[in-house]
Design a protein around this motif. Structure first.
Motif, PDB file in Angstrom:
ATOM      1  N   SER A   1      13.365  -7.528   8.157  1.00 35.72           N
ATOM      2  CA  SER A   1      12.587  -7.888   9.345  1.00 35.72           C
ATOM      3  C   SER A   1      11.261  -8.515   8.901  1.00 35.72           C
ATOM      4  N   ILE A   2      10.678  -9.304   9.761  1.00 39.72           N
ATOM      5  CA  ILE A   2       9.387  -9.930   9.431  1.00 39.72           C
ATOM      6  C   ILE A   2       8.340  -8.872   9.111  1.00 39.72           C
ATOM      7  N   GLU A   3       8.342  -7.801   9.906  1.00 41.90           N
ATOM      8  CA  GLU A   3       7.352  -6.738   9.683  1.00 41.90           C
ATOM      9  C   GLU A   3       7.541  -6.088   8.316  1.00 41.90           C
ATOM     10  N   ALA A   4       8.796  -5.832   7.949  1.00 40.68           N
ATOM     11  CA  ALA A   4       9.065  -5.203   6.654  1.00 40.68           C
ATOM     12  C   ALA A   4       8.638  -6.103   5.504  1.00 40.68           C
ATOM     13  N   ARG A   5       8.890  -7.393   5.625  1.00 35.15           N
ATOM     14  CA  ARG A   5       8.527  -8.306   4.541  1.00 35.15           C
ATOM     15  C   ARG A   5       7.014  -8.492   4.439  1.00 35.15           C
ATOM     16  N   ASN A   6       6.332  -8.427   5.560  1.00 33.63           N
ATOM     17  CA  ASN A   6       4.867  -8.460   5.497  1.00 33.63           C
ATOM     18  C   ASN A   6       4.311  -7.191   4.858  1.00 33.63           C
ATOM     19  N   ARG A   7       4.920  -6.047   5.167  1.00 32.91           N
ATOM     20  CA  ARG A   7       4.505  -4.801   4.503  1.00 32.91           C
ATOM     21  C   ARG A   7       4.762  -4.902   3.005  1.00 32.91           C
ATOM     22  N   MET A   8       5.874  -5.537   2.651  1.00 35.13           N
ATOM     23  CA  MET A   8       6.226  -5.696   1.245  1.00 35.13           C
ATOM     24  C   MET A   8       5.146  -6.450   0.481  1.00 35.13           C
ATOM     25  N   THR A   9       4.718  -7.599   0.993  1.00 38.00           N
ATOM     26  CA  THR A   9       3.686  -8.361   0.292  1.00 38.00           C
ATOM     27  C   THR A   9       2.372  -7.592   0.262  1.00 38.00           C
ATOM     28  N   GLY A  10       2.096  -6.845   1.330  1.00 38.04           N
ATOM     29  CA  GLY A  10       0.884  -6.029   1.347  1.00 38.04           C
ATOM     30  C   GLY A  10       0.906  -4.962   0.274  1.00 38.04           C
ATOM     31  N   GLU A  11       2.069  -4.344   0.048  1.00 40.02           N
ATOM     32  CA  GLU A  11       2.170  -3.307  -0.976  1.00 40.02           C
ATOM     33  C   GLU A  11       2.087  -3.899  -2.381  1.00 40.02           C
ATOM     34  N   ILE A  12       2.637  -5.088  -2.556  1.00 42.62           N
ATOM     35  CA  ILE A  12       2.509  -5.748  -3.864  1.00 42.62           C
ATOM     36  C   ILE A  12       1.039  -5.999  -4.168  1.00 42.62           C
ATOM     37  N   MET A  13       0.305  -6.480  -3.179  1.00 44.35           N
ATOM     38  CA  MET A  13      -1.120  -6.726  -3.375  1.00 44.35           C
ATOM     39  C   MET A  13      -1.860  -5.433  -3.693  1.00 44.35           C
ATOM     40  N   GLN A  14      -1.503  -4.340  -3.020  1.00 47.22           N
ATOM     41  CA  GLN A  14      -2.140  -3.054  -3.300  1.00 47.22           C
ATOM     42  C   GLN A  14      -1.850  -2.608  -4.730  1.00 47.22           C
ATOM     43  N   ASN A  15      -0.611  -2.813  -5.178  1.00 45.21           N
ATOM     44  CA  ASN A  15      -0.258  -2.444  -6.551  1.00 45.21           C
ATOM     45  C   ASN A  15      -1.071  -3.243  -7.567  1.00 45.21           C
ATOM     46  N   MET A  16      -1.222  -4.533  -7.316  1.00 49.26           N
ATOM     47  CA  MET A  16      -1.996  -5.371  -8.232  1.00 49.26           C
ATOM     48  C   MET A  16      -3.464  -4.974  -8.214  1.00 49.26           C
ATOM     49  N   GLU A  17      -3.979  -4.708  -7.034  1.00 47.97           N
ATOM     50  CA  GLU A  17      -5.380  -4.307  -6.926  1.00 47.97           C
ATOM     51  C   GLU A  17      -5.633  -2.998  -7.661  1.00 47.97           C
ATOM     52  N   SER A  18      -4.722  -2.038  -7.499  1.00 47.37           N
ATOM     53  CA  SER A  18      -4.871  -0.746  -8.182  1.00 47.37           C
ATOM     54  C   SER A  18      -4.809  -0.915  -9.693  1.00 47.37           C
ATOM     55  N   TYR A  19      -3.915  -1.790 -10.132  1.00 49.18           N
ATOM     56  CA  TYR A  19      -3.779  -1.999 -11.573  1.00 49.18           C
ATOM     57  C   TYR A  19      -5.058  -2.593 -12.161  1.00 49.18           C
ATOM     58  N   PHE A  20      -5.570  -3.642 -11.559  1.00 45.36           N
ATOM     59  CA  PHE A  20      -6.758  -4.291 -12.103  1.00 45.36           C
ATOM     60  C   PHE A  20      -8.008  -3.419 -11.956  1.00 45.36           C
ATOM     61  N   ALA A  21      -8.059  -2.624 -10.892  1.00 41.69           N
ATOM     62  CA  ALA A  21      -9.226  -1.758 -10.683  1.00 41.69           C
ATOM     63  C   ALA A  21      -9.201  -0.546 -11.609  1.00 41.69           C
ATOM     64  N   GLY A  22      -8.002  -0.156 -12.024  1.00 43.91           N
ATOM     65  CA  GLY A  22      -7.875   1.065 -12.812  1.00 43.91           C
ATOM     66  C   GLY A  22      -7.974   0.864 -14.301  1.00 43.91           C
ATOM     67  N   GLY A  23      -8.220  -0.350 -14.729  1.00 43.88           N
ATOM     68  CA  GLY A  23      -8.289  -0.598 -16.173  1.00 43.88           C
ATOM     69  C   GLY A  23      -6.969  -1.104 -16.680  1.00 43.88           C
ATOM     70  N   ARG A  24      -7.000  -2.122 -17.488  1.00 44.62           N
ATOM     71  CA  ARG A  24      -5.776  -2.800 -17.900  1.00 44.62           C
ATOM     72  C   ARG A  24      -5.180  -2.133 -19.134  1.00 44.62           C
ATOM     73  N   ARG A  25      -3.874  -2.278 -19.275  1.00 41.76           N
ATOM     74  CA  ARG A  25      -3.194  -1.731 -20.449  1.00 41.76           C
ATOM     75  C   ARG A  25      -3.280  -2.697 -21.624  1.00 41.76           C
ATOM     76  N   ASN A  26      -3.163  -2.145 -22.796  1.00 44.22           N
ATOM     77  CA  ASN A  26      -3.079  -2.962 -23.996  1.00 44.22           C
ATOM     78  C   ASN A  26      -1.628  -3.036 -24.463  1.00 44.22           C
ATOM     79  N   ARG A  27      -1.199  -4.226 -24.828  1.00 44.22           N
ATOM     80  CA  ARG A  27       0.152  -4.379 -25.345  1.00 44.22           C
ATOM     81  C   ARG A  27       0.298  -3.631 -26.667  1.00 44.22           C
ATOM     82  N   VAL A  28       1.501  -3.089 -26.869  1.00 43.51           N
ATOM     83  CA  VAL A  28       1.788  -2.338 -28.086  1.00 43.51           C
ATOM     84  C   VAL A  28       3.008  -2.970 -28.740  1.00 43.51           C
ATOM     85  N   ASP A  29       2.914  -4.200 -29.131  1.00 42.61           N
ATOM     86  CA  ASP A  29       4.039  -4.862 -29.782  1.00 42.61           C
ATOM     87  C   ASP A  29       4.162  -4.399 -31.225  1.00 42.61           C
ATOM     88  N   GLY A  30       5.389  -4.219 -31.615  1.00 42.69           N
ATOM     89  CA  GLY A  30       5.599  -3.813 -32.987  1.00 42.69           C
ATOM     90  C   GLY A  30       6.793  -2.908 -33.130  1.00 42.69           C
TER      91      GLY A  30
END
Length: 322
Positions: free
Chosen positions: A293-322
């Motif tokens: 539904s349109i409402e569900a897909r709008n909620r979806m993009t809103g939650e993606i934005m919240q996830n990105m905001e939380s990630y950047f606000a909470g401090g970024r991870r360092n890659r551990v390649d090796g």
């Protein structure tokens, strides 16, 4: 500046405003990405947004700047979560955005089948009703929900919402726990074993994820235990219902009808045995749209934005390649 790539925007619908992600950085959007295009399109990006695109350890190691994968769905089976954890790549999914939409679609499918909507619509439009002798027509009978028992497989958020709505119609609701651990519905709804669920359900709706416990949950043998008047609805995942067995059960009239919004392979394959059944009174298939539904897909993009905001606000991870 963050570099963000959205790899399969077409899976979100063309009517959404995806410019909202630009608040986090430079965004490149692709409507659809094939496996061989993933590395080229994700190169240099520290954030990837995707729905069905697969990220295994190979892809992650080949993208040294990648630090966050945002999955635009609840399921994360397309992401190697263990590899992501080892490499220090954060993975975010979304939950709860489609509960109302899927519950609504469950009832849309049910009423279409239960009340023989296609038959009656065609009866009128064919001209048969024009020359009928009386004001009504009784060729296909149907029941009130208050006279029926509704069995549910998967009493998570969606299954519980379906149970609530079914109860409002007066249906007797029971449920089966696929893990044997879910007692959350006890006191509200009757928890039963699998045999009772199959034997007593007039409507059996599936709202469970695909797991080892739910794979091939309904095979021909189980369908033969169901009422010949039963309606089966699968809005969980393809693979929970064995499709060849369902085709056979419908052809033999072991059950009355089935409604599916999910399939083992999506899009549907030309050789799928369900395509043999062209009677839409007995089999209704929709192309995995219950969530959309349109409402569900709008909620979806809103939650993606919240996830990105939380990630950047909470401090970024360092890659551990090796």
């Amino acid at each position: 500046m963050n570099k963000i790539v959205l790899l399969d925007a077409k899976t979100l619908g063309s009517d959404l405003d995806l410019t909202c992600f630009e608040r986090f950085g430079q965004v490149t959007i692709y409507p659809f990405t094939r496996p061989e295009q993933v590395l080229e399109r994700s190169a240099g990006c520290n954030v990837v947004i995707c729905n069905k695109v697969v990220f295994a350890e190979r892809e992650m190691r080949a993208l040294p700047q990648l630090e966050l994968i945002c999955v635009t769905a609840t399921g994360t089976n397309n992401i190697d979560l263990r590899a992501a954890a080892r490499l220090g790549i954060a993975v975010c999914n979304i939950k709860g955005y489609s509960t109302e939409s899927v519950a609504q679609h469950t009832f849309a499918m049910l009423f279409y089948l239960l009340e023989h909507s296609r038959y009656y619509d065609e009866y009128v439009k064919s001209g048969a009703y024009t020359g009928d002798e009386i004001f009504t027509h009784f060729a296909r009978t149907f029941h009130e929900l208050s006279a029926l028992r509704w069995g549910i497989v998967g009493l998570g958020a969606i299954g519980r919402r379906v149970a609530q709505l079914a109860a409002l119609f007066g249906a007797q609701v029971m449920y089966y726990s696929t893990t044997g651990l879910n007692a959350s519905g006890e006191g509200e709804y009757t928890r039963v074993d699998k045999e009772t669920l199959l034997r007593e359900s007039d409507i059996l709706s599936i709202h469970a994820p695909l797991t080892e416990q739910t794979k091939d949950f309904l095979r021909y043998e189980e369908m033969c235990q169901m009422k010949p008047t039963a309606i089966l609805l699968n809005l969980g995942r393809g693979g929970i219902v064995r499709e060849a067995d369902l085709a056979k059960a419908l052809e033999e009239r072991r059950i009355a009808a089935a409604g599916l919004d999910v399939l083992e392979q999506e899009p549907i394959q030309a050789e799928n045995p369900l395509l043999r059944i062209q009677d839409s009174d007995r089999l209704l298939i929709t192309p995995h749209i219950a969530w959309a539904s349109i409402e569900a897909r709008n909620r979806m993009t809103g939650e993606i934005m919240q996830n990105m905001e939380s990630y950047f606000a909470g401090g970024r991870r360092n890659r551990v390649d090796g």
